[in-house]
Scaffold this active site. Sequence first.
Site, PDB file in Angstrom:
ATOM      1  N   ASP A   1      58.652  42.362  37.664  1.00 19.97           N
ATOM      2  CA  ASP A   1      58.049  43.131  36.404  1.00 19.97           C
ATOM      3  C   ASP A   1      59.051  45.338  36.092  1.00 19.97           C
ATOM      4  O   ASP A   1      58.770  45.091  37.081  1.00 19.97           O
ATOM      5  CB  ASP A   1      56.354  44.038  35.918  1.00 19.97           C
ATOM      6  CG  ASP A   1      56.036  44.886  37.001  1.00 19.97           C
ATOM      7  OD1 ASP A   1      56.400  44.439  38.896  1.00 19.97           O
ATOM      8  OD2 ASP A   1      55.492  45.668  36.917  1.00 19.97           O
TER       9      ASP A   1
ATOM     10  N   GLU B   1      53.605  45.035  38.541  1.00 22.25           N
ATOM     11  CA  GLU B   1      52.953  46.165  39.676  1.00 22.25           C
ATOM     12  C   GLU B   1      53.277  47.200  39.223  1.00 22.25           C
ATOM     13  O   GLU B   1      52.237  48.419  39.598  1.00 22.25           O
ATOM     14  CB  GLU B   1      53.799  46.244  40.851  1.00 22.25           C
ATOM     15  CG  GLU B   1      54.110  46.819  42.224  1.00 22.25           C
ATOM     16  CD  GLU B   1      54.572  48.913  41.843  1.00 22.25           C
ATOM     17  OE1 GLU B   1      54.569  49.668  42.504  1.00 22.25           O
ATOM     18  OE2 GLU B   1      55.344  48.518  40.240  1.00 22.25           O
TER      19      GLU B   1
HETATM   20 ZN   LIG Z   1      58.520  49.445  41.669  1.00 25.51          ZN
END
Ligand SMILES: [Zn+2]
Length: 403
Positions: A73, A168
């Site tokens: 992401d 994340e």
């Molecule tokens: Zn990163």
Amino acid sequence: MNYVTIDTEADPNSVTFPSTMKQKDLGKLLVKELLDIGIEDAEMDEWGYVYATIHATKGSENVPVVCFCAHMDTAPDCSGKDVKPILHKNYDGNPITLPDDSTQIITTDRHPYLKEKIGDDVITASGLTLLGADDKAGVACIMDYANFMMNNPGFEHGKVRILFTPDEEVGRGVDHIDMDRLNADYGYTLDGGTLGSIEDESFSADAVEITIHGISAHPGYAKNKLVNAIKVAADFVDQLPKKSWSPETTSGREGFVHPTSVSGIMEKMTVSFIIRDHDTSKLAEYESQLKKILDETVAKYPGVNSDFKVKEQYRNMKEVIKDVPFVTDNAIEAMKRAGIEPNPVIIRGGTDGSRLSFMGLPCPNLFTGEMGIHSKHEYVSVQDMQKAVKTMAHLTVIWKENV
Ligand SMILES: [Zn+2]
């Protein structure tokens, strides 16, 4: 350059997992490419995690299983839609004016590390979006390394697990990892910045939520009755130390107590804090001092009550890695063999590795060259990425040697 054209922007306000389904578009492509190079068990699960195995070569079955991990992401701070990567071959050191918005100029003044990359091939975005090198540089390094391993049968190695994670950037990257399925002994995230950087020490982190209950009344008839929680909250925040305790007054190993939001109405106010220190035991000290300040403030206002809630966020991965120092030492040795000067860095933040370490996978973070992250000025040197791949190769050899 292909991976960054796939929009994988995470959404902190989403309640789904992954937070945006488009992250799976990259996951699907990675699975296909892994299958194409002969990794038969490459798969994406319902949550969007990609798992794959490169089996140990003959005679190396007893080498610890090492996992290389990167996140798919991109940060919601800056658009990740329609990214147009530009390759600046043999970068000459001049300011880089991004073509789709000429006010976006990447200079070595604002980005001193870029000065060290003169002569490298540098990738940037085009001015309207971030680049997404964070962490598609890590993804690309791992894919390149997987391709190398699959095409060099003479290269002897233990079992390697590949893991690509969603979300994340919104702090949920490890929420649905299946550690049994992953089945690795040690790990490395490839999500660091400058060449040679290695991070195995993060903050320990708690969140504190304080609620102040005032006494509400009709303002026309409130004399000697109303106690405004907004004013109590303002008084409380004003009592916090002004010359210490804050992100803006601390550096290095100093921790902080940081109010991040104030919200509410006259009757009830909520003040949110994040508490950070590399020494986990200090968190409780900060919290008891914070509670004391709150109690003393509230005591000045008869009838007002407060709640004080602590929530653990993550812990310093060093607490785990100190018992297995070879995980870091092997990476440092690998960099030396690759001709790179290792640069251990203490993170004033956390990584997925912080939580992975406590889930049983000691997991330092290695450089990829990604710089200027979460912004339109993001850039990455192709040569830095290649050196990260070299580091992984030496690392694999060292793990085998040390059995
Ligand atoms: Zn990163």
